[in-house]
Design a protein around this motif. Structure first.
Motif, short mmCIF file in Angstrom:
data_model
loop_
_atom_site.label_atom_id
_atom_site.label_comp_id
_atom_site.label_asym_id
_atom_site.label_seq_id
_atom_site.Cartn_x
_atom_site.Cartn_y
_atom_site.Cartn_z
N HIS A 72 -8.15 6.62 -11.21
CA HIS A 72 -6.89 7.11 -11.76
C HIS A 72 -6.59 8.53 -11.28
N ILE A 73 -7.63 9.36 -11.17
CA ILE A 73 -7.43 10.73 -10.71
C ILE A 73 -6.91 10.74 -9.28
N ILE A 74 -7.55 9.96 -8.42
CA ILE A 74 -7.12 9.89 -7.01
C ILE A 74 -5.73 9.31 -6.89
N GLN A 75 -5.43 8.22 -7.60
CA GLN A 75 -4.12 7.60 -7.51
C GLN A 75 -3.01 8.51 -8.01
N SER A 76 -3.26 9.22 -9.09
CA SER A 76 -2.23 10.11 -9.63
C SER A 76 -2.02 11.34 -8.75
N MET A 77 -3.06 11.73 -8.02
CA MET A 77 -2.96 12.93 -7.19
C MET A 77 -2.80 12.61 -5.70
N PHE A 78 -2.66 11.35 -5.34
CA PHE A 78 -2.58 10.96 -3.93
C PHE A 78 -1.43 11.66 -3.20
N PRO A 79 -0.20 11.66 -3.72
CA PRO A 79 0.88 12.37 -3.01
C PRO A 79 0.59 13.86 -2.87
N PHE A 80 -0.09 14.42 -3.86
CA PHE A 80 -0.47 15.83 -3.82
C PHE A 80 -1.46 16.09 -2.69
N LEU A 81 -2.38 15.15 -2.49
CA LEU A 81 -3.35 15.27 -1.39
C LEU A 81 -2.66 15.16 -0.04
N VAL A 82 -1.61 14.32 0.04
CA VAL A 82 -0.81 14.24 1.27
C VAL A 82 -0.17 15.59 1.55
N PHE A 83 0.36 16.21 0.51
CA PHE A 83 0.96 17.55 0.65
C PHE A 83 -0.07 18.55 1.16
N ILE A 84 -1.28 18.54 0.58
CA ILE A 84 -2.32 19.49 0.96
C ILE A 84 -2.67 19.36 2.44
N ILE A 85 -2.82 18.13 2.90
CA ILE A 85 -3.20 17.90 4.30
C ILE A 85 -2.11 18.42 5.24
N ILE A 86 -0.87 18.07 4.94
CA ILE A 86 0.24 18.49 5.81
C ILE A 86 0.40 20.00 5.79
N PHE A 139 0.82 -1.22 0.00
CA PHE A 139 0.00 0.00 0.00
C PHE A 139 0.85 1.26 0.00
N LEU A 140 2.12 1.14 0.38
CA LEU A 140 3.00 2.30 0.44
C LEU A 140 3.47 2.76 -0.93
N ILE A 141 3.13 2.01 -1.98
CA ILE A 141 3.52 2.43 -3.32
C ILE A 141 2.94 3.80 -3.65
N ALA A 142 1.77 4.11 -3.09
CA ALA A 142 1.13 5.40 -3.34
C ALA A 142 1.92 6.55 -2.75
N PHE A 143 2.69 6.28 -1.67
CA PHE A 143 3.44 7.33 -1.00
C PHE A 143 4.81 7.57 -1.63
N ARG A 144 5.23 6.71 -2.55
CA ARG A 144 6.53 6.92 -3.20
C ARG A 144 6.53 8.22 -4.00
N GLY A 145 5.35 8.60 -4.49
CA GLY A 145 5.24 9.84 -5.26
C GLY A 145 5.48 11.09 -4.43
N CYS A 146 5.55 10.95 -3.12
CA CYS A 146 5.86 12.09 -2.26
C CYS A 146 7.25 12.65 -2.57
N ILE A 147 8.13 11.79 -3.05
CA ILE A 147 9.46 12.25 -3.45
C ILE A 147 9.34 13.25 -4.59
N ASN A 148 8.50 12.94 -5.57
CA ASN A 148 8.29 13.85 -6.70
C ASN A 148 7.72 15.18 -6.22
N ILE A 149 6.72 15.11 -5.32
CA ILE A 149 6.11 16.33 -4.80
C ILE A 149 7.15 17.21 -4.11
N SER A 150 8.01 16.59 -3.32
CA SER A 150 9.03 17.36 -2.60
C SER A 150 9.99 18.05 -3.56
N SER A 151 10.30 17.39 -4.68
CA SER A 151 11.22 18.02 -5.64
C SER A 151 10.57 19.25 -6.27
N TYR A 152 9.25 19.21 -6.54
CA TYR A 152 8.56 20.40 -7.04
C TYR A 152 8.61 21.52 -6.01
#
Length: 459
Positions: free
Chosen positions: A423-437, A165-178
């Motif tokens: 697909h929309i939720i999965q592609s934007m999941f790390p972005f939603l993590v960013f929004i919450i934090i 299930f943590l595969i969805a959080f790997r995209g947080c790396i991409n978000i942090s680079s932005y």
């Protein structure tokens, strides 16, 4: 006859779309809603006719495209027009504050405090590192994971991973680079070194993750987001000029070439001819709809996809396995292959890959013509809420631009091809993590909301 009809419908759609573009002083505004309309009419008014003409004359194995008749074409363009009118009408009549569609903050009172934005990037980065480490551990590390990545993407999994299930959080790396890139561009010269170092490190890390995921669009989008963050951070452009139009054409061409190059690097291209490859890869969008209207046994989804949006935030092992929820993409995959991804298809072999559901097909799958405006309205409403949150919460220029660029590309633009809520939720999941934090960390009442934008009369 069909070629003439499709080309004529395409021209009419483009004319209607140009009329819908929001203007001020007879100049076209460079805004998110205009970007959606422009991409929408180009995709269905220009690319679809080219796709059909090419398929009719050069690709004889595409029996579905060749089997459509005049009525099918008219139904397709009627649905396309209903979606466009619904979304544009919602944005025009129910979104009085048009500033939410701006890429760049229009207020001189918007602060330049990047501290919360920067700290959020650090936390998201740490979440990504921990998640990536735990996720890859079951596969024996990154390089061993590369042996399994194609099978995982195809739905054939041979390794039991308790942290899948943590595969969805790997995209947080991409978000942090932005985030680090935006902070670097919008910080004073003496404060840029550390954000630059963090950006370079997370950029390399992000490319490793994208390479292991084998996704061409995600890879190309990564660089596209960085490019737009750079452009909007350096220039405050409000209107579409001829020079900018030329630059946009160049960006689109480089994006297409980049997709082909990335596909070659990832070993996912089915053709060496770039034009044939692009036509083949996007034809699923049109095939989806024609399969829907030509298959008599298809059951409407009765707006279950409007309800299931939050469920896709959960691990797929819960909503797919335990709750047995089938997505619109599952429906499209069954129609095209006879089974869902990983199952035994009509040909008797395992179905590798999934047929994504585009926005038009998702709308029609709800309840035919009756379902089209309602789902399009729900989609537009969610998009509006995303933009309103940015205008209300983002307190720095870097955060504002990053948020708007990411939301635009992954929600408003990417949904045209990948409109399945899953697909929309999965592609934007790390972005939603960013929004919450970000929302949790942001100091309350740090700015005056009343002066966030210029007066409505000046917009």
């Amino acid at each position: 006859m069909n070629e003439f009809l499709i080309c004529s419908c395409g021209i009419i759609l483009c004319m209607i779309g140009v009329f819908f573009l929001r203007k001020r002083d007879k100049r076209i505004l460079l805004s998110i809603d205009n970007g959606f309309v422009a991409l929408y009419i180009v995709f269905f008014g220009v690319i679809f006719p080219i796709n059909y003409v090419y398929a009719s004359n050069y690709v004889k194995d595409n029996e579905l495209i060749l089997s459509i008749d005049t009525l099918d074409i008219l139904i397709y363009y009627e649905v396309i027009l209903i979606v466009l009118i619904t979304v544009k009408s919602f944005f025009t009549m129910l979104c009085p504050q048009k500033e939410i569609f701006n890429f760049v903050p229009s207020s001189i009172d918007l602060g330049n405090n990047e501290k919360t934005f920067y700290n959020t990037g650090l936390i998201v980065f740490l979440i990504g590192i921990v998640s990536d480490f735990l996720y890859l551990k079951a596969y024996g590390g990154y390089f061993n994971y590369l042996k399994y990545s194609n099978a995982i993407r195809s739905g054939v999994i041979t390794v039991q991973n308790p942290f899948s299930f943590l595969i969805a959080f790997r995209g947080c790396i991409n978000i942090s680079s932005y985030v680090f890139f935006a902070v670097y561009l919008n910080s004073r010269k003496g404060q840029r070194l550390f954000p630059l170092i963090l950006f370079l490190g997370t950029c390399i890390y992000s490319m490793m993750i994208l390479y292991s995921n084998k996704g061409r669009v995600a890879f190309a989008f990564y660089f596209l987001i960085l490019l737009f963050i750079f452009l909007f951070s350096k220039k405050k452009v409000r209107f579409l000029t001829f020079k900018m139009f030329f630059h946009i054409i160049l960006i689109i061409l480089f994006f297409i070439i980049g997709l082909g190059l990335i596909g070659h690097i990832l070993g996912r291209n089915s053709s060496n001819d770039l034009f044939s490859l692009i036509i083949e890869e996007i034809s699923f969008v049109y095939n989806n709809f024609f399969r829907l209207i030509k298959t008599e046994s298809v059951e409407y989804r009765y707006f279950i996809d409007c309800i299931n949006w939050p469920i896709y935030l959960l691990p797929s092992s819960i909503w797919s396995t335990r709750l047995d929820i089938k997505t619109v993409s599952d429906l499209m995959t069954i129609l095209s292959s006879g089974a869902v991804k990983g199952g035994i298809g009509a040909s008797g072999s395992i179905v590798y890959g999934e047929t994504p559901a585009d926005l038009i097909s998702v709308c029609y799958a709800q309840l035919g013509f009756l379902g089209v405006p309602f789902f399009a309205l729900a989609w537009a409403w969610i998009g509006k809420q995303l933009l309103k949150f940015c205008s209300r919460e983002m307190e720095s220029k870097g955060a504002y631009i990053f948020y708007k660029v990411y939301a635009t590309l992954y929600f408003f633009f990417n949904s045209i091809l990948y409109g399945d809520p899953k697909h929309i939720i999965q592609s934007m999941f790390p972005f939603l993590v960013f929004i919450i934090i970000y929302h949790v960390m942001k100091p309350k009442q740090t700015y005056n909301k009343k002066v966030l934008f210029y007066n409505q009369k000046n917009s």
